[in-house]
Design a protein around this motif. Sequence first.
Motif, PDB file in Angstrom:
ATOM      1  N   ASN A  31       0.814  -1.212   0.000  1.00 39.55           N
ATOM      2  CA  ASN A  31       0.000   0.000   0.000  1.00 39.55           C
ATOM      3  C   ASN A  31       0.853   1.271   0.000  1.00 39.55           C
ATOM      4  O   ASN A  31       0.511   2.241  -0.655  1.00 39.55           O
ATOM      5  CB  ASN A  31      -0.911  -0.032   1.234  1.00 39.55           C
ATOM      6  CG  ASN A  31      -1.846   1.128   1.311  1.00 39.55           C
ATOM      7  OD1 ASN A  31      -2.708   1.289   0.455  1.00 39.55           O
ATOM      8  ND2 ASN A  31      -1.688   1.945   2.333  1.00 39.55           N
ATOM      9  N   THR A  48      -5.534   3.570   5.514  1.00 38.42           N
ATOM     10  CA  THR A  48      -4.602   3.249   4.426  1.00 38.42           C
ATOM     11  C   THR A  48      -3.526   4.311   4.252  1.00 38.42           C
ATOM     12  O   THR A  48      -2.446   4.007   3.743  1.00 38.42           O
ATOM     13  CB  THR A  48      -5.351   3.057   3.085  1.00 38.42           C
ATOM     14  OG1 THR A  48      -6.116   4.232   2.812  1.00 38.42           O
ATOM     15  CG2 THR A  48      -6.253   1.838   3.130  1.00 38.42           C
ATOM     16  N   ARG A  54      -2.394  -3.395   2.649  1.00 40.19           N
ATOM     17  CA  ARG A  54      -3.847  -3.449   2.787  1.00 40.19           C
ATOM     18  C   ARG A  54      -4.310  -4.806   2.259  1.00 40.19           C
ATOM     19  O   ARG A  54      -3.599  -5.472   1.520  1.00 40.19           O
ATOM     20  CB  ARG A  54      -4.529  -2.292   2.073  1.00 40.19           C
ATOM     21  CG  ARG A  54      -4.523  -2.355   0.585  1.00 40.19           C
ATOM     22  CD  ARG A  54      -5.244  -1.151  -0.052  1.00 40.19           C
ATOM     23  NE  ARG A  54      -5.314  -1.319  -1.480  1.00 40.19           N
ATOM     24  CZ  ARG A  54      -4.335  -1.082  -2.341  1.00 40.19           C
ATOM     25  NH1 ARG A  54      -3.176  -0.640  -1.895  1.00 40.19           N
ATOM     26  NH2 ARG A  54      -4.496  -1.281  -3.622  1.00 40.19           N
TER      27      ARG A  54
END
Length: 189
Positions: A31, A48, A54
């Motif tokens: 991510n 995030t 993720r």
Amino acid sequence: TTEIYTLSLHDALPICLNQSQKSITFPAVLNLNRGWIEYVLVTKTGKTHESLLRTEAEPNKIHAAMLLLNAKGAGPDAFAEPTAQPLRGDKITLELIWTTKPARIPVSRLILNRKTKTAMEDQWVYTGSHMEQGRFVAQRDGSIVSLINDRAALMNYAGPSRDNDENWEIIPQDLPPLGTEAEMTVKLE
């Protein structure tokens, strides 16, 4: 014999449960590849903007798989204790295999402890999250693996500086490009 089960309820991503190795494995994606972070792994509805990885795997399914391995969490009361006290919960290890690099690596090798200027210590516990107002908090918040004290997360870092949200930084060397797929393995020690 090795007993491996795939846990997939409805349309959720499968979580592979290996009873003999006391582990679960599920897909994840890189991510972030630089900067400060507070999480190792969240869902797309989690934080995030401060997570290394993720996943589409749902926290409630990950929790169910860990319960099938007899994992014992600490519950929310563990975070009421001073951070000088050890964080309760079953000890776990976290490892990744990138689709581009078949070698298994500990997640701790990817994260810099800014205070010590070394890779973080490999000290993880399964805390198990909790329920609030009839909702499983890890599912609600999308929190799976946290570097800082997070009552909502299923798993937490239990080592020094877990109370410092400005201490953790991604080690970018040898990371694949953003969006690279991986398999995360959580193993009970």
